[in-house]
Design an enzyme around this catalytic site. Structure first.
Site, PDB file in Angstrom:
ATOM      1  N   PHE A 144       0.806  -1.229   0.000  1.00  0.00           N
ATOM      2  CA  PHE A 144       0.000   0.000   0.000  1.00  0.00           C
ATOM      3  C   PHE A 144       0.835   1.273   0.000  1.00  0.00           C
ATOM      4  CE2 PHE A 144       0.766  -0.133   4.604  1.00  0.00           C
ATOM      5  CZ  PHE A 144       0.943   1.216   4.890  1.00  0.00           C
ATOM      6  N   LYS A 190      -0.786  -6.363  -9.607  1.00  0.00           N
ATOM      7  CA  LYS A 190      -1.786  -6.559  -8.542  1.00  0.00           C
ATOM      8  C   LYS A 190      -1.450  -5.562  -7.442  1.00  0.00           C
ATOM      9  CE  LYS A 190      -2.837  -8.103  -4.895  1.00  0.00           C
ATOM     10  NZ  LYS A 190      -3.344  -7.293  -3.745  1.00  0.00           N
ATOM     11  N   GLU A 239      -4.968  -3.873  -2.177  1.00  0.00           N
ATOM     12  CA  GLU A 239      -6.404  -3.607  -2.205  1.00  0.00           C
ATOM     13  C   GLU A 239      -6.755  -2.333  -1.433  1.00  0.00           C
ATOM     14  OE1 GLU A 239      -4.684  -5.973  -0.847  1.00  0.00           O
ATOM     15  OE2 GLU A 239      -5.763  -7.118   0.691  1.00  0.00           O
ATOM     16  N   SER A 295       5.191  -7.063   3.279  1.00  0.00           N
ATOM     17  CA  SER A 295       5.747  -7.471   4.567  1.00  0.00           C
ATOM     18  C   SER A 295       6.554  -8.763   4.419  1.00  0.00           C
ATOM     19  CB  SER A 295       4.599  -7.689   5.557  1.00  0.00           C
ATOM     20  OG  SER A 295       3.751  -8.712   5.059  1.00  0.00           O
ATOM     21  N   CYS A 349       9.734   1.310   4.007  1.00  0.00           N
ATOM     22  CA  CYS A 349      10.676   0.258   4.393  1.00  0.00           C
ATOM     23  C   CYS A 349      12.075   0.806   4.619  1.00  0.00           C
ATOM     24  CB  CYS A 349      10.699  -0.827   3.329  1.00  0.00           C
ATOM     25  SG  CYS A 349      11.354  -0.225   1.777  1.00  0.00           S
ATOM     26  N   GLU A 385       9.090  -4.701  13.353  1.00  0.00           N
ATOM     27  CA  GLU A 385       8.710  -3.604  12.451  1.00  0.00           C
ATOM     28  C   GLU A 385       7.420  -2.951  12.968  1.00  0.00           C
ATOM     29  OE1 GLU A 385       7.550  -4.520   8.331  1.00  0.00           O
ATOM     30  OE2 GLU A 385       8.502  -2.639   7.723  1.00  0.00           O
TER      31      GLU A 385
HETATM   32  P1  NAD Z   1       1.381  -6.718   2.922  1.00  0.00           P
HETATM   33  O1  NAD Z   1       2.416  -7.779   2.988  1.00  0.00           O
HETATM   34  O2  NAD Z   1       0.264  -6.778   3.892  1.00  0.00           O
HETATM   35  O3  NAD Z   1       0.690  -6.687   1.462  1.00  0.00           O
HETATM   36  C1  NAD Z   1       1.464  -6.688   0.290  1.00  0.00           C
HETATM   37  C2  NAD Z   1       0.671  -7.396  -0.812  1.00  0.00           C
HETATM   38  O4  NAD Z   1       0.425  -8.751  -0.421  1.00  0.00           O
HETATM   39  C3  NAD Z   1      -0.690  -6.759  -1.080  1.00  0.00           C
HETATM   40  O5  NAD Z   1      -0.888  -6.689  -2.468  1.00  0.00           O
HETATM   41  C4  NAD Z   1      -1.682  -7.706  -0.404  1.00  0.00           C
HETATM   42  O6  NAD Z   1      -2.907  -7.796  -1.111  1.00  0.00           O
HETATM   43  C5  NAD Z   1      -0.970  -9.046  -0.429  1.00  0.00           C
HETATM   44  N1  NAD Z   1      -1.229  -9.894   0.749  1.00  0.00           N
HETATM   45  C6  NAD Z   1      -1.471  -9.486   2.032  1.00  0.00           C
HETATM   46  N2  NAD Z   1      -1.579 -10.554   2.839  1.00  0.00           N
HETATM   47  C7  NAD Z   1      -1.402 -11.647   2.073  1.00  0.00           C
HETATM   48  C8  NAD Z   1      -1.383 -13.052   2.340  1.00  0.00           C
HETATM   49  N3  NAD Z   1      -1.599 -13.539   3.550  1.00  0.00           N
HETATM   50  N4  NAD Z   1      -1.169 -13.907   1.306  1.00  0.00           N
HETATM   51  C9  NAD Z   1      -0.957 -13.437   0.058  1.00  0.00           C
HETATM   52  N5  NAD Z   1      -0.957 -12.112  -0.245  1.00  0.00           N
HETATM   53  C10 NAD Z   1      -1.171 -11.235   0.740  1.00  0.00           C
HETATM   54  O7  NAD Z   1       2.156  -5.325   3.013  1.00  0.00           O
HETATM   55  P2  NAD Z   1       1.542  -3.857   3.150  1.00  0.00           P
HETATM   56  O8  NAD Z   1       0.965  -3.703   4.510  1.00  0.00           O
HETATM   57  O9  NAD Z   1       0.710  -3.553   1.979  1.00  0.00           O
HETATM   58  O10 NAD Z   1       2.873  -2.976   3.029  1.00  0.00           O
HETATM   59  C11 NAD Z   1       3.728  -2.714   4.110  1.00  0.00           C
HETATM   60  C12 NAD Z   1       4.884  -3.682   4.168  1.00  0.00           C
HETATM   61  O11 NAD Z   1       5.609  -3.658   2.939  1.00  0.00           O
HETATM   62  C13 NAD Z   1       5.893  -3.311   5.249  1.00  0.00           C
HETATM   63  O12 NAD Z   1       6.313  -4.481   5.887  1.00  0.00           O
HETATM   64  C14 NAD Z   1       7.028  -2.667   4.471  1.00  0.00           C
HETATM   65  O13 NAD Z   1       8.276  -2.727   5.101  1.00  0.00           O
HETATM   66  C15 NAD Z   1       7.005  -3.494   3.224  1.00  0.00           C
HETATM   67  N6  NAD Z   1       7.646  -2.804   2.119  1.00  0.00           N
HETATM   68  C16 NAD Z   1       8.879  -3.240   1.742  1.00  0.00           C
HETATM   69  C17 NAD Z   1       9.564  -2.598   0.732  1.00  0.00           C
HETATM   70  C18 NAD Z   1      10.928  -3.068   0.324  1.00  0.00           C
HETATM   71  O14 NAD Z   1      11.450  -2.567  -0.665  1.00  0.00           O
HETATM   72  N7  NAD Z   1      11.557  -3.998   1.009  1.00  0.00           N
HETATM   73  C19 NAD Z   1       8.984  -1.503   0.077  1.00  0.00           C
HETATM   74  C20 NAD Z   1       7.704  -1.080   0.464  1.00  0.00           C
HETATM   75  C21 NAD Z   1       7.047  -1.743   1.500  1.00  0.00           C
END
Ligand code: NAD
Length: 496
Positions: free
Chosen positions: A157, A181, A184, A234, A289, A387
């Site tokens: 997000f 994708k 959401e 994440s 991140c 985190e």
């Molecule tokens: P998230 O992991 O909750 O969601 C990321 C994606 O995975 C979304 O598209 C979501 O629909 C999907 N998703 C969520 N739960 C899922 C599951 N159980 N099974 C399959 N797909 C699933 O992450 P977020 O809350 O949207 O974003 C924040 C996280 O992203 C933080 O941990 C941040 O550190 C990380 N992030 C990392 C970087 C990097 O470059 N390392 C960059 C940006 C964000």
């Protein structure tokens, strides 16, 4: 700004397939909230395999034409897109701000970073000329780079424009066709981005956007028509996606979460370091991140910490810092602060319950937490090692640089590590010993500029290589090695 947010009702958001808006076959929908007010501004479809099948079919149909379009012509689309993004930057930033809670300038910065990747992608034709050598008398070797086919990008997000742009320009210039994708929670920017790619001349089906949650991600990992996957989110989900897509035989690059350690030496510049450190923790309301999170203060840093406190206390919510993505995130961040406080940490700046500035009337019910500084956090406290993903600085006090690096090394993550100092030796020590992919020396958010690629270590990344730069080209192509020997024909009729 709030007026703009109020009138921006977006209705029902479906997919973008085959160069046009496409209704989802899903029967489940999720409200989209603007973090500024907590109001619903529309809803997004939670699609799954049947939506994905349609997107993959559109992409497969577009692949031969796009693959056979000369790379110099593929790049022309990216040049046109750059102009469109520059012209539309205000509108795009408004949208990202609306759905993600960012300040407008932060939203713009994410788009500008996307443009930087676009510029890099435009230089790819000049970089992939390949090597050629006569390896033996009359025998030559060279290689060509072939696209993988239909590739997928799954995004988080917190950077609705930048993260998709880490993948799309490079993958598309290399001749792939793509399925994006988005999270959401922020589907609006992704659909607008797809419209702009289309306006720039990208043929129908080369880029498709499918909306959904877990079911859609699982369908992407399993789909036999998808050749490779990039994921950003994440660590918990990165690990799942990496394992599931790899089990289906796909190359996967899955970037995860972070707990970045920033080491402060007592000789850090008092006029420069405190603001930089606070800005690193609080930029994007701590939801990035690359944010510094655990501040390891070496020796007597009281003066520097006092300056951080007075700077952080001057923040106005909604003006110097944006909102938190949703109500559960506000609860999670608050519980880390509560836990550290009850465990003995000292709350020097308390962002709990803070409301936005008066000029944002109507935003009181949005999702807000102010900058928070916790001092004397113990290294084993959750606030020091998990985190938080919010504007919370956890200060851990140590006596030596060795102790500071030992703490950094113990972290399961390894996205970034930084140091603030006026001396070379501690900086060199950090460089040598930090267990992180991106290092900052007197830089609080050490995001490498292109062509230096982006990616962390340890639980901050699953898969090999980085996501941008030359590594992006490597990930989104496969090499074909060609060995040639021409045998002269006997009595050739083309010789006199
Ligand atoms: P998230 O992991 O909750 O969601 C990321 C994606 O995975 C979304 O598209 C979501 O629909 C999907 N998703 C969520 N739960 C899922 C599951 N159980 N099974 C399959 N797909 C699933 O992450 P977020 O809350 O949207 O974003 C924040 C996280 O992203 C933080 O941990 C941040 O550190 C990380 N992030 C990392 C970087 C990097 O470059 N390392 C960059 C940006 C964000």
């Amino acid at each position: 700004m709030i007026d703009k947010l109020r009138v921006s009702k977006k209705g029902r958001i479906g997919n973008w397939i085959g160069g046009e808006h496409s209704q989802s076959q899903a029967d489940a929908f999720l409200p989209i909230f603007t973090p500024y007010t907590g109001e619903s501004i529309g809803e997004v479809s939670l699609g799954g395999r049947s939506d994905l099948d349609r997107a993959v079919a559109a992409a497969e149909a577009a692949f031969p034409g796009w693959k056979n379009t000369h790379i110099k012509d593929r790049v022309q689309v990216m040049f046109r897109l750059k102009t469109l993004l520059e012209n539309d930057i205000d509108e795009l930033a408004n949208l990202a701000s609306l759905e993600c809670g960012k300040l407008l300038d932060e939203a713009k910065a994410g788009i500008l970073k996307g443009i930087e990747i676009l510029e890099y992608a435009c230089s790819v034709p000049n970089m992939i000329a390949g090597d050629f050598q006569e390896v033996s008398r009359g025998i030559t070797c060279r290689f060509s780079r072939e696209p993988l086919g239909v590739i997928a990008s799954i995004a988080p997000f917190n950077f609705p424009n930048m993260v998709p742009m880490w993948t799309l320009p490079i993958a598309l210039v290399c001749g792939n066709v793509a399925i994006l994708k988005p999270s959401e929670q922020v589907p609006l920017s992704a659909i607008r981005l797809a419209e702009l790619f289309h306006e720039a001349g990208l043929p129908a089906g080369v880029l498709n956007v499918v909306n959904g949650g877990v079911e859609m991600v699982e369908a992407i990992c399993d789909h036999p028509g998808i050749a490779a996957v990039s994921f950003v989110g994440s660590s918990k989900v990165a690990r799942i996606v990496y394992a599931r897509a790899a089990a289906a035989g796909k190359p996967v690059l899955a970037l995860g979460g972070a707990k970045n350690h920033l080491i402060v030496m007592d000789d850090a510049d008092p006029d420069f370091a405190p603001e930089q450190i606070v800005n690193s923790v609080t930029g994007c309301a701590g939801q990035r991140c690359m944010a510094a999170s655990t501040i390891v203060a070496v020796g007597n840093c009281d003066g520097l910490i006092e300056k951080m406190v007075s700077y952080a206390k001057g923040f106005d919510l909604g003006r110097s810092m944006g909102a938190i993505i949703n109500a559960p995130s506000v609860d999670r961040i608050t519980s880390y602060i509560d836990g550290a406080e009850s465990g003995g940490a000292k709350v020097l700046v308390d962002g709990r319950g803070l409301k936005p500035v008066a000029e944002l009337a109507g935003c009181e019910n949005g999702y807000w937490i102010g900058p928070t500084i916790l001092d004397h956090v113990r290294p084993d406290m959750p606030a020091a090692c998990e985190e938080i993903f919010g504007p919370v600085m956890s200060i851990v006090r140590v006596n030596t640089l060795e102790e500071a690096l030992a703490l950094e090394n113990k972290s399961a993550y390894g996205n970034a590590a930084a140091i603030f100092t006026s001396s070379g030796a501690p900086a060199d020590y950090l460089l040598e010993h930090a267990s992180a992919g991106m290092i900052g020396i007197n830089i609080g958010v050490p995001v490498p500029r292109e062509p230096f690629s982006f990616g962390g270590w340890n639980d901050s990344k699953f898969g090999s290589g980085d996501i941008t730069g030359q590594d992006g080209v490597n990930f989104w192509t496969k090499k074909k090695k060609i060995t040639t020997k021409w045998v002269s024909p006997k009595n050739p009729n083309w010789m006199s």
